[in-house]
Design a protein around this motif. Structure first.
Motif, PDB file in Angstrom:
ATOM      1  N   THR A   1      46.006  35.538  47.678  1.00  0.00           N
ATOM      2  CA  THR A   1      46.633  35.206  46.191  1.00  0.00           C
ATOM      3  C   THR A   1      48.043  34.685  46.412  1.00  0.00           C
ATOM      4  OG1 THR A   1      47.409  37.819  46.020  1.00  0.00           O
ATOM      5  CG2 THR A   1      45.070  36.944  45.356  1.00  0.00           C
ATOM      6  N   VAL A   2      48.722  34.052  45.276  1.00  0.00           N
ATOM      7  CA  VAL A   2      49.802  33.739  45.399  1.00  0.00           C
ATOM      8  C   VAL A   2      50.370  33.828  44.124  1.00  0.00           C
ATOM      9  CG1 VAL A   2      51.433  31.619  45.705  1.00  0.00           C
ATOM     10  CG2 VAL A   2      49.388  31.791  47.066  1.00  0.00           C
ATOM     11  N   GLU A   3      51.480  34.538  43.822  1.00  0.00           N
ATOM     12  CA  GLU A   3      52.126  34.828  42.465  1.00  0.00           C
ATOM     13  C   GLU A   3      52.893  33.683  42.044  1.00  0.00           C
ATOM     14  OE1 GLU A   3      51.508  37.435  40.482  1.00  0.00           O
ATOM     15  OE2 GLU A   3      50.491  38.680  42.045  1.00  0.00           O
ATOM     16  N   GLY A   4      52.675  33.440  40.935  1.00  0.00           N
ATOM     17  CA  GLY A   4      53.708  32.340  40.334  1.00  0.00           C
ATOM     18  C   GLY A   4      54.643  32.981  39.303  1.00  0.00           C
ATOM     19  N   ASN A   5      55.080  32.261  38.444  1.00  0.00           N
ATOM     20  CA  ASN A   5      55.883  32.812  37.334  1.00  0.00           C
ATOM     21  C   ASN A   5      55.123  33.246  36.133  1.00  0.00           C
ATOM     22  OD1 ASN A   5      58.495  33.415  36.128  1.00  0.00           O
ATOM     23  ND2 ASN A   5      58.376  31.679  34.804  1.00  0.00           N
ATOM     24  N   GLU A   6      54.158  32.406  35.749  1.00  0.00           N
ATOM     25  CA  GLU A   6      53.429  32.923  34.384  1.00  0.00           C
ATOM     26  C   GLU A   6      51.885  33.017  34.928  1.00  0.00           C
ATOM     27  OE1 GLU A   6      54.364  30.622  30.969  1.00  0.00           O
ATOM     28  OE2 GLU A   6      55.569  29.156  32.316  1.00  0.00           O
ATOM     29  N   THR A   7      51.471  32.706  35.948  1.00  0.00           N
ATOM     30  CA  THR A   7      50.287  32.991  36.316  1.00  0.00           C
ATOM     31  C   THR A   7      50.217  33.083  37.916  1.00  0.00           C
ATOM     32  OG1 THR A   7      50.183  30.405  37.311  1.00  0.00           O
ATOM     33  CG2 THR A   7      49.413  30.664  34.943  1.00  0.00           C
ATOM     34  N   CYS A   8      48.888  33.364  38.338  1.00  0.00           N
ATOM     35  CA  CYS A   8      48.845  33.751  39.662  1.00  0.00           C
ATOM     36  C   CYS A   8      47.357  32.687  40.234  1.00  0.00           C
ATOM     37  CB  CYS A   8      48.326  35.156  40.095  1.00  0.00           C
ATOM     38  SG  CYS A   8      47.842  35.604  41.366  1.00  0.00           S
ATOM     39  N   MET A   9      47.585  32.286  41.505  1.00  0.00           N
ATOM     40  CA  MET A   9      46.713  31.375  42.396  1.00  0.00           C
ATOM     41  C   MET A   9      45.828  32.290  42.863  1.00  0.00           C
ATOM     42  SD  MET A   9      47.290  28.703  45.421  1.00  0.00           S
ATOM     43  CE  MET A   9      47.226  27.019  44.412  1.00  0.00           C
ATOM     44  N   ILE A  10      44.622  32.259  43.100  1.00  0.00           N
ATOM     45  CA  ILE A  10      43.626  33.041  43.777  1.00  0.00           C
ATOM     46  C   ILE A  10      42.944  32.057  44.634  1.00  0.00           C
ATOM     47  CG2 ILE A  10      41.849  34.750  43.595  1.00  0.00           C
ATOM     48  CD1 ILE A  10      42.621  35.416  40.815  1.00  0.00           C
ATOM     49  N   ILE A  11      42.823  32.414  46.051  1.00  0.00           N
ATOM     50  CA  ILE A  11      42.079  31.660  47.047  1.00  0.00           C
ATOM     51  C   ILE A  11      40.554  32.497  47.135  1.00  0.00           C
ATOM     52  CG2 ILE A  11      42.034  30.638  49.290  1.00  0.00           C
ATOM     53  CD1 ILE A  11      44.064  29.472  47.412  1.00  0.00           C
ATOM     54  N   THR A  12      39.525  31.728  47.204  1.00  0.00           N
ATOM     55  CA  THR A  12      38.366  32.192  47.508  1.00  0.00           C
ATOM     56  C   THR A  12      37.441  31.596  48.494  1.00  0.00           C
ATOM     57  OG1 THR A  12      37.103  31.093  45.547  1.00  0.00           O
ATOM     58  CG2 THR A  12      38.420  33.392  45.065  1.00  0.00           C
ATOM     59  N   GLN A  13      36.622  32.245  48.962  1.00  0.00           N
ATOM     60  CA  GLN A  13      35.618  31.664  49.914  1.00  0.00           C
ATOM     61  C   GLN A  13      34.213  32.144  49.584  1.00  0.00           C
ATOM     62  OE1 GLN A  13      36.802  32.059  53.973  1.00  0.00           O
ATOM     63  NE2 GLN A  13      35.647  30.002  54.465  1.00  0.00           N
ATOM     64  N   LYS A  14      33.239  31.087  49.438  1.00  0.00           N
ATOM     65  CA  LYS A  14      31.651  31.309  49.228  1.00  0.00           C
ATOM     66  C   LYS A  14      30.936  31.621  50.584  1.00  0.00           C
ATOM     67  CE  LYS A  14      31.091  30.139  44.463  1.00  0.00           C
ATOM     68  NZ  LYS A  14      30.303  29.598  43.529  1.00  0.00           N
ATOM     69  N   ASP A  15      31.398  30.608  51.354  1.00  0.00           N
ATOM     70  CA  ASP A  15      30.640  30.709  52.649  1.00  0.00           C
ATOM     71  C   ASP A  15      31.476  30.136  53.809  1.00  0.00           C
ATOM     72  OD1 ASP A  15      30.724  27.851  52.793  1.00  0.00           O
ATOM     73  OD2 ASP A  15      28.801  27.844  51.648  1.00  0.00           O
ATOM     74  N   VAL A  16      31.134  29.997  55.151  1.00  0.00           N
ATOM     75  CA  VAL A  16      31.928  29.599  56.151  1.00  0.00           C
ATOM     76  C   VAL A  16      32.775  28.505  55.943  1.00  0.00           C
ATOM     77  CG1 VAL A  16      32.144  29.274  58.672  1.00  0.00           C
ATOM     78  CG2 VAL A  16      30.261  30.772  57.850  1.00  0.00           C
ATOM     79  N   ASN A  17      32.193  27.234  55.109  1.00  0.00           N
ATOM     80  CA  ASN A  17      33.013  26.103  55.458  1.00  0.00           C
ATOM     81  C   ASN A  17      33.118  25.610  53.501  1.00  0.00           C
ATOM     82  OD1 ASN A  17      30.396  25.582  54.349  1.00  0.00           O
ATOM     83  ND2 ASN A  17      30.019  24.028  55.627  1.00  0.00           N
ATOM     84  N   GLU A  18      33.349  26.732  52.844  1.00  0.00           N
ATOM     85  CA  GLU A  18      33.723  26.516  51.442  1.00  0.00           C
ATOM     86  C   GLU A  18      34.592  27.244  50.729  1.00  0.00           C
ATOM     87  OE1 GLU A  18      31.337  25.882  46.942  1.00  0.00           O
ATOM     88  OE2 GLU A  18      30.263  26.490  48.865  1.00  0.00           O
TER      89      GLU A  18
ATOM     90  N   SER B   1      41.361  29.314  42.164  1.00  0.00           N
ATOM     91  CA  SER B   1      41.318  29.713  40.565  1.00  0.00           C
ATOM     92  C   SER B   1      42.380  30.132  40.405  1.00  0.00           C
ATOM     93  CB  SER B   1      40.038  30.736  40.385  1.00  0.00           C
ATOM     94  OG  SER B   1      38.722  30.388  40.751  1.00  0.00           O
ATOM     95  N   TYR B   2      42.794  30.578  38.858  1.00  0.00           N
ATOM     96  CA  TYR B   2      44.022  30.893  38.321  1.00  0.00           C
ATOM     97  C   TYR B   2      43.806  31.983  37.355  1.00  0.00           C
ATOM     98  CZ  TYR B   2      45.926  26.695  40.815  1.00  0.00           C
ATOM     99  OH  TYR B   2      46.275  25.920  41.646  1.00  0.00           O
ATOM    100  N   VAL B   3      44.573  33.007  37.252  1.00  0.00           N
ATOM    101  CA  VAL B   3      44.635  33.829  36.180  1.00  0.00           C
ATOM    102  C   VAL B   3      45.972  34.041  35.621  1.00  0.00           C
ATOM    103  CG1 VAL B   3      42.703  35.356  37.044  1.00  0.00           C
ATOM    104  CG2 VAL B   3      45.244  35.879  37.778  1.00  0.00           C
ATOM    105  N   LYS B   4      46.056  34.665  34.495  1.00  0.00           N
ATOM    106  CA  LYS B   4      47.339  34.576  33.684  1.00  0.00           C
ATOM    107  C   LYS B   4      48.176  35.863  33.897  1.00  0.00           C
ATOM    108  CE  LYS B   4      49.188  34.571  28.740  1.00  0.00           C
ATOM    109  NZ  LYS B   4      48.602  34.463  27.432  1.00  0.00           N
ATOM    110  N   LYS B   5      49.447  35.846  33.988  1.00  0.00           N
ATOM    111  CA  LYS B   5      50.372  37.012  34.274  1.00  0.00           C
ATOM    112  C   LYS B   5      50.747  37.621  32.931  1.00  0.00           C
ATOM    113  CE  LYS B   5      52.923  37.417  37.551  1.00  0.00           C
ATOM    114  NZ  LYS B   5      54.019  37.058  38.755  1.00  0.00           N
ATOM    115  N   SER B   6      51.021  39.009  32.849  1.00  0.00           N
ATOM    116  CA  SER B   6      51.727  39.514  31.787  1.00  0.00           C
ATOM    117  C   SER B   6      52.356  40.585  32.135  1.00  0.00           C
ATOM    118  CB  SER B   6      50.427  39.840  30.725  1.00  0.00           C
ATOM    119  OG  SER B   6      49.784  41.161  31.055  1.00  0.00           O
ATOM    120  N   VAL B   7      53.008  41.117  30.889  1.00  0.00           N
ATOM    121  CA  VAL B   7      53.920  42.482  31.597  1.00  0.00           C
ATOM    122  C   VAL B   7      53.286  43.546  31.643  1.00  0.00           C
ATOM    123  CG1 VAL B   7      56.006  41.653  29.822  1.00  0.00           C
ATOM    124  CG2 VAL B   7      54.062  43.092  28.938  1.00  0.00           C
TER     125      VAL B   7
END
Length: 205
Positions: free
Chosen positions: A75-92, A96-102
């Motif tokens: 995961t990577v924290e931004g200022n207003e959002t957060c990036m999420i790195i996912t993996q379904k299989d070996v080569n894929e 995705s992104y989610v919103k941050k709040s207090v």
């Protein structure tokens, strides 16, 4: 869960309408069906859960929105959002992104989609700079295929925390190749930006 909740709401609403409005013509059936479709599209783009639900982690927020997205590997924290790195299989891999709040993390509305502002494409891969719509958050994301071994260092002109993950390695024409995912949150992004991958400098103008 996000989609299931909305499907249930639409089914209940349409059922109530059919009960309250005494349907006697095909035209009324069609009108209610169209209303249900429009209502479904509207609530799919409106995470009303954000009014009363917060999640403790980015992974929980993403799992609620899409339980089949795959394994979260970073995961990577931004200022207003957060990036999420996912993996379904070996080569894929996926991003995705989610919103941050207090008080935690929330579902990011589909209308707040990431869009590319700059990109670089060559024979070794594609790297793009994304901005999450409706926010001031900029992220770097892309793939780099290396035929010279391990990528040892990645940095940029903004002193951002750029990360590298080996997605998979493969053999092509008797050459061992490695596919790396490069990603990160860009601190105080400006129009002039450069990325350094080992001894190679990539200019985004």
């Amino acid at each position: 869960m996000y989609s299931i909740v909305r499907m249930i709401l639409v089914i209940v609403l349409v059922f109530i309408l059919f009960k309250v409005i005494h349907i006697k013509t095909k035209k009324k059936v069609l009108m209610i069906s169209l209303f249900g479709l429009v209502f479904y599209i509207a609530i799919m783009c409106t995470p009303i859960e954000n009014l009363f639900i917060s999640f403790d982690t980015p992974t929980e927020a993403l799992s609620y929105y899409d339980p089949f997205v795959g394994k979260v590997i970073d995961t990577v924290e931004g200022n207003e959002t957060c990036m999420i790195i996912t993996q379904k299989d070996v080569n894929e891999s996926g991003v995705s992104y989610v919103k941050k709040s207090v008080d935690g993390y929330k579902v990011l509305s589909p209308i707040h989609f990431p869009y590319s502002v700059k990109s670089k494409l060559d024979g070794h891969g594609s790297i793009k700079i994304f901005r999450v719509f409706g926010t001031s958050d900029y992220y770097l994301e892309g793939n780099c295929i290396s035929d010279s071994g391990t990528i040892n260092k990645v940095s940029d002109s903004l002193n951002s925390d750029i990360k590298v993950i080996l997605v998979y390695d493969f053999n092509k024409n008797n050459v061992n190749l490695k596919d790396y995912l490069i990603f990160g949150y860009l601190n105080n992004y400006e129009n002039s930006y450069s990325l350094m991958i080992d001894n190679t400098v990539i200019e985004f103008e």
